[in-house]
Design a protein around this motif. Structure first.
Motif, PDB file in Angstrom:
ATOM      1  N   ASP A  93       0.827  -1.218   0.000  1.00 47.80           N
ATOM      2  CA  ASP A  93       0.000   0.000   0.000  1.00 47.80           C
ATOM      3  C   ASP A  93       0.857   1.261   0.000  1.00 47.80           C
ATOM      4  OD1 ASP A  93      -2.318  -1.486  -0.003  1.00 47.80           O
ATOM      5  OD2 ASP A  93      -2.725  -1.247   2.134  1.00 47.80           O
ATOM      6  N   LEU A  94       1.972   1.229   0.737  1.00 47.49           N
ATOM      7  CA  LEU A  94       2.826   2.412   0.824  1.00 47.49           C
ATOM      8  C   LEU A  94       3.549   2.704  -0.489  1.00 47.49           C
ATOM      9  CD1 LEU A  94       4.230   1.997   4.436  1.00 47.49           C
ATOM     10  CD2 LEU A  94       2.739   3.828   3.616  1.00 47.49           C
ATOM     11  N   PHE A  95       3.825   1.673  -1.270  1.00 46.83           N
ATOM     12  CA  PHE A  95       4.384   1.947  -2.597  1.00 46.83           C
ATOM     13  C   PHE A  95       3.426   2.832  -3.392  1.00 46.83           C
ATOM     14  CE2 PHE A  95       7.091  -1.981  -2.137  1.00 46.83           C
ATOM     15  CZ  PHE A  95       8.289  -1.297  -2.189  1.00 46.83           C
ATOM     16  N   LEU A  96       2.147   2.552  -3.299  1.00 46.64           N
ATOM     17  CA  LEU A  96       1.166   3.378  -4.010  1.00 46.64           C
ATOM     18  C   LEU A  96       1.110   4.785  -3.427  1.00 46.64           C
ATOM     19  CD1 LEU A  96      -1.706   0.742  -4.384  1.00 46.64           C
ATOM     20  CD2 LEU A  96       0.035   1.390  -6.073  1.00 46.64           C
ATOM     21  N   LYS A  97       1.239   4.897  -2.123  1.00 40.42           N
ATOM     22  CA  LYS A  97       1.228   6.217  -1.477  1.00 40.42           C
ATOM     23  C   LYS A  97       2.382   7.085  -1.986  1.00 40.42           C
ATOM     24  CE  LYS A  97       1.889   8.390   3.078  1.00 40.42           C
ATOM     25  NZ  LYS A  97       2.065   8.144   4.539  1.00 40.42           N
ATOM     26  N   THR A 119       2.898   4.278 -14.289  1.00 43.12           N
ATOM     27  CA  THR A 119       1.848   3.418 -14.839  1.00 43.12           C
ATOM     28  C   THR A 119       2.198   1.937 -14.802  1.00 43.12           C
ATOM     29  OG1 THR A 119       2.743   3.692 -17.074  1.00 43.12           O
ATOM     30  CG2 THR A 119       1.015   5.230 -16.379  1.00 43.12           C
ATOM     31  N   ILE A 120       3.492   1.596 -14.756  1.00 40.88           N
ATOM     32  CA  ILE A 120       3.903   0.194 -14.848  1.00 40.88           C
ATOM     33  C   ILE A 120       4.611  -0.262 -13.576  1.00 40.88           C
ATOM     34  CG2 ILE A 120       5.323  -1.462 -16.132  1.00 40.88           C
ATOM     35  CD1 ILE A 120       4.927   0.370 -18.609  1.00 40.88           C
ATOM     36  N   ASP A 121       5.699   0.402 -13.219  1.00 39.06           N
ATOM     37  CA  ASP A 121       6.557  -0.106 -12.145  1.00 39.06           C
ATOM     38  C   ASP A 121       5.863  -0.120 -10.787  1.00 39.06           C
ATOM     39  OD1 ASP A 121       8.311  -0.031 -14.229  1.00 39.06           O
ATOM     40  OD2 ASP A 121       9.871   1.105 -13.197  1.00 39.06           O
ATOM     41  N   ILE A 122       5.349   1.028 -10.362  1.00 43.68           N
ATOM     42  CA  ILE A 122       4.849   1.131  -8.985  1.00 43.68           C
ATOM     43  C   ILE A 122       3.628   0.243  -8.758  1.00 43.68           C
ATOM     44  CG2 ILE A 122       4.296   2.690  -7.104  1.00 43.68           C
ATOM     45  CD1 ILE A 122       7.089   3.120  -8.489  1.00 43.68           C
ATOM     46  N   PRO A 123       2.661   0.204  -9.684  1.00 43.69           N
ATOM     47  CA  PRO A 123       1.566  -0.760  -9.482  1.00 43.69           C
ATOM     48  C   PRO A 123       2.071  -2.198  -9.386  1.00 43.69           C
ATOM     49  CG  PRO A 123       0.951   0.850 -11.145  1.00 43.69           C
ATOM     50  CD  PRO A 123       2.405   1.082 -10.849  1.00 43.69           C
ATOM     51  N   HIS A 124       3.110  -2.543 -10.156  1.00 37.28           N
ATOM     52  CA  HIS A 124       3.662  -3.899 -10.086  1.00 37.28           C
ATOM     53  C   HIS A 124       4.300  -4.163  -8.727  1.00 37.28           C
ATOM     54  CE1 HIS A 124       5.449  -7.649 -11.430  1.00 37.28           C
ATOM     55  NE2 HIS A 124       6.625  -7.222 -11.007  1.00 37.28           N
ATOM     56  N   LEU A 125       4.975  -3.164  -8.158  1.00 35.90           N
ATOM     57  CA  LEU A 125       5.559  -3.327  -6.829  1.00 35.90           C
ATOM     58  C   LEU A 125       4.483  -3.638  -5.803  1.00 35.90           C
ATOM     59  CD1 LEU A 125       8.046  -0.295  -6.629  1.00 35.90           C
ATOM     60  CD2 LEU A 125       8.399  -2.501  -7.724  1.00 35.90           C
ATOM     61  N   ALA A 126       3.405  -2.860  -5.854  1.00 37.84           N
ATOM     62  CA  ALA A 126       2.312  -3.079  -4.902  1.00 37.84           C
ATOM     63  C   ALA A 126       1.688  -4.454  -5.101  1.00 37.84           C
ATOM     64  CB  ALA A 126       1.261  -1.982  -5.061  1.00 37.84           C
ATOM     65  N   ASN A 127       1.435  -4.827  -6.351  1.00 36.01           N
ATOM     66  CA  ASN A 127       0.842  -6.136  -6.624  1.00 36.01           C
ATOM     67  C   ASN A 127       1.730  -7.267  -6.124  1.00 36.01           C
ATOM     68  OD1 ASN A 127      -1.350  -4.989  -7.878  1.00 36.01           O
ATOM     69  ND2 ASN A 127      -0.561  -5.240  -9.948  1.00 36.01           N
ATOM     70  N   THR A 128       3.038  -7.105  -6.293  1.00 40.31           N
ATOM     71  CA  THR A 128       3.963  -8.162  -5.884  1.00 40.31           C
ATOM     72  C   THR A 128       3.958  -8.344  -4.376  1.00 40.31           C
ATOM     73  OG1 THR A 128       5.359  -7.758  -7.818  1.00 40.31           O
ATOM     74  CG2 THR A 128       6.371  -8.918  -5.956  1.00 40.31           C
ATOM     75  N   PHE A 129       3.991  -7.243  -3.634  1.00 34.92           N
ATOM     76  CA  PHE A 129       3.945  -7.373  -2.173  1.00 34.92           C
ATOM     77  C   PHE A 129       2.593  -7.902  -1.701  1.00 34.92           C
ATOM     78  CE2 PHE A 129       8.049  -5.520  -1.490  1.00 34.92           C
ATOM     79  CZ  PHE A 129       8.402  -5.992  -0.243  1.00 34.92           C
ATOM     80  N   HIS A 130       1.522  -7.476  -2.337  1.00 33.08           N
ATOM     81  CA  HIS A 130       0.209  -7.997  -1.957  1.00 33.08           C
ATOM     82  C   HIS A 130       0.117  -9.493  -2.248  1.00 33.08           C
ATOM     83  CE1 HIS A 130      -1.667  -3.713  -2.358  1.00 33.08           C
ATOM     84  NE2 HIS A 130      -1.080  -3.896  -1.194  1.00 33.08           N
ATOM     85  N   TYR A 131       0.673  -9.928  -3.373  1.00 30.58           N
ATOM     86  CA  TYR A 131       0.637 -11.344  -3.734  1.00 30.58           C
ATOM     87  C   TYR A 131       1.388 -12.178  -2.701  1.00 30.58           C
ATOM     88  CZ  TYR A 131       1.703 -15.644  -6.291  1.00 30.58           C
ATOM     89  OH  TYR A 131       1.850 -16.962  -6.649  1.00 30.58           O
ATOM     90  N   PHE A 132       2.614 -11.789  -2.374  1.00 34.22           N
ATOM     91  CA  PHE A 132       3.402 -12.583  -1.439  1.00 34.22           C
ATOM     92  C   PHE A 132       2.942 -12.410   0.008  1.00 34.22           C
ATOM     93  CE2 PHE A 132       6.313 -12.831  -5.070  1.00 34.22           C
ATOM     94  CZ  PHE A 132       6.558 -14.195  -5.058  1.00 34.22           C
ATOM     95  N   ALA A 133       2.281 -11.300   0.311  1.00 33.58           N
ATOM     96  CA  ALA A 133       1.678 -11.169   1.639  1.00 33.58           C
ATOM     97  C   ALA A 133       0.683 -12.300   1.881  1.00 33.58           C
ATOM     98  CB  ALA A 133       0.981  -9.816   1.770  1.00 33.58           C
TER      99      ALA A 133
END
Length: 498
Positions: A93-97, A119-133
């Motif tokens: 969530d903080l990556f998006l912030k 548009t690409i990198d930061i949403p992917h960072l958030a998705n990756t942490f959410h996935y592994f969470a």
């Protein structure tokens, strides 16, 4: 995200103060032990963007000790997977912030297009942490059916201290591919970012701290590979090294780590073949081939830098892709109209220009690009997107990873020719196939010696899908459930019930 891009288009150039320039060890920001710093150069202006503390061997040993204590005695190993997952979700969530600041830092330190980061990198960072969470609470062992009178079961346990060594080309994405599964599995981390790109790495440390990652669990240590990297690779209290980098860098880490038998994940170089058959959608194939090699200035380990084209459409495809290259707007990464920013640093810039010269010296036919670009400031490491035709597999630009916007076009006559040429290389990171014949696509995918095969597309990624190489492109996998296996070990417990 739309508002952020609209603001950029209205000439509100983003600007954030760069304040995080110290080492981050055991939850504290500190200067290096000898007080040294190094310059981070903005590749657009060639000006100093920041001066960052330069880690030493002593600093690396402090970071390793902090990570080991956090693993063996700290709360990270004691909390449940559910609690670990909640913290990692907050990181996402903080990556998006901090989207705009992270995008700003990547543009300043390595010329990544600001709009692509947003548009690409930061949403992917958030998705990756959410996935592994989500995986943090699902790392289960199993009960085994063994001899009567014995109860046998397995535990899946973290390895311990992970050294993450990451490159300059995708500083955030390639780091997060290591951090998320390692932390989900319960490990602790010492991160050595590229000396070109420490600014975004230090911001990630602040995000980890804000999310509630305990002290010592995550440490960031900018500094040279000869001292910091070597210490991480040889220290007995580091249990695994995960590196993305050149094959030469990977081999050094393997040799350094051999005496302590570390676990390793190697995501290394590539010289990926993108095969275009005559029955493909040629418009789509040309566009995909263009982005496959020129995206992010060609500074991509999986770049489709060898375009293999069936001879009957060879000249037509060269014209199409060269046309895309010639229309590319090379410019300031903060300009929303720019399609390609500067090469990340001076050393890489000079290396790309060297390969452009070598291509011509070896007899390849230059059809687009081939030289440096002045965007009107007289500064910056800008080059033209370059297309060479009539390349053969013996040429340097077809064998070696040029790591820049250079495309080598190679003709082939038959399906077997295409597979042979594609596999005739030391690397095996990725590959592509363009055809309307689904049977041909599956046949090619089965024969290509590469860790990823894209069919009628290129560069698709998802946190759920593993990525890694064959041959000299390394071993181990990032992303997906498969990545977790490289951050865990299995213990078998036998209990005598008699």
């Amino acid at each position: 995200m739309v508002a952020q891009l609209d603001a950029l288009k209205s000439s509100n150039r983003p600007d954030f103060p760069i304040t995080l320039t110290q080492l981050f060890i055991n939850g504290e920001w500190r200067n290096s032990s000898n007080g040294k710093t190094f310059d981070v150069i903005d590749p657009t202006t060639e000006a100093v963007a920041a001066q960052v503390a330069e880690g030493t061997q002593a600093d690396a040993e402090d970071a390793i000790a902090a990570a080991l204590q956090a693993f063996e005695q700290g709360p990270w190993g004691q909390i449940s997977g559910h609690e670990r997952g909640k913290i990692l979700w907050r990181v996402g969530d903080l990556f998006l912030k901090y989207t705009e600041e992270l995008a700003f830092l990547q543009a300043k330190e390595m010329g990544r297009l600001y709009t692509d980061s947003i548009t690409i990198d930061i949403p992917h960072l958030a998705n990756t942490f959410h996935y592994f969470a989500g995986w943090a609470s699902k790392l289960e062992g199993s009960v085994k059916q063994t001899t009567k009178g014995l109860h046998t079961y397995t535990l899946r346990e973290p390895l311990g201290v992970i050294a993450a060594i990451t490159p300059f080309n995708f500083p955030l994405v390639l780091s997060i591919h290591k951090f998320a599964p390692a932390l989900a599995a319960g490990n602790t981390i010492v991160h050595k970012p590229s000396s070109s790109t420490p600014l975004s790495a230090l911001k990630v440390a602040a995000i980890m701290q804000e999310a509630g990652v305990p002290d010592g669990v995550f440490n960031v240590l900018p500094g040279p590979g000869s001292t910091v990297g070597h210490t991480l690779s040889t220290h007995p209290d580091v249990h695994k090294v995960a590196i993305t980098g050149s094959t030469a860098s990977g081999i050094r880490v393997i040799k350094d780590s051999a005496d302590t038998l570390k676990h390793l994940t190697m995501e290394l170089g590539g010289k990926s073949a993108n095969i275009i058959f005559a029955d493909a959608d040629l418009d789509a194939a040309a566009e995909t081939a263009y982005y496959g090699v020129f995206y992010n200035k060609g500074e991509i380990c999986y770049a489709g830098s060898r375009m293999l084209v069936e001879r009957s459409i060879y000249n037509e495809m060269i014209d199409r892709v060269a046309g895309w290259a010639k229309r590319t707007k090379v410019g300031d990464p903060f300009d929303p109209e720019s399609q390609m920013g500067p090469i990340a640093n001076k050393s890489e810039y000079e290396n790309v220009l060297r390969y452009m010269e070598i291509g011509q010296q070896d007899g390849a036919r230059l059809v687009a690009g081939g030289k440096a670009v002045d965007i009107g400031t007289g500064k910056g490491y800008f080059v033209e997107p370059t297309v060479f035709a009539d390349v053969n597999s013996d040429m340097t630009i077809a064998r070696e990873e040029t790591f820049g916007p250079i495309l080598s076009v190679i003709p082939f006559d038959t399906f077997e020719d295409a597979i042979q040429i594609a596999n005739n290389n030391q690397y095996g990171l990725a590959s592509g196939v363009h055809t309307r014949d689904i049977k041909k696509a599956h046949r090619a995918a089965a024969r290509l010696k590469a860790g990823t095969v894209w069919v009628n597309t290129w560069g698709q990624f998802d946190p759920s899908s593993p990525f890694g190489g064959y041959k000299m492109s390394g071993y181990g996998r990032e992303n997906g459930q498969e990545a977790l296996e490289f951050y865990l070990q299995t213990k078998t417990v036998w209990v005598d019930l008699s």
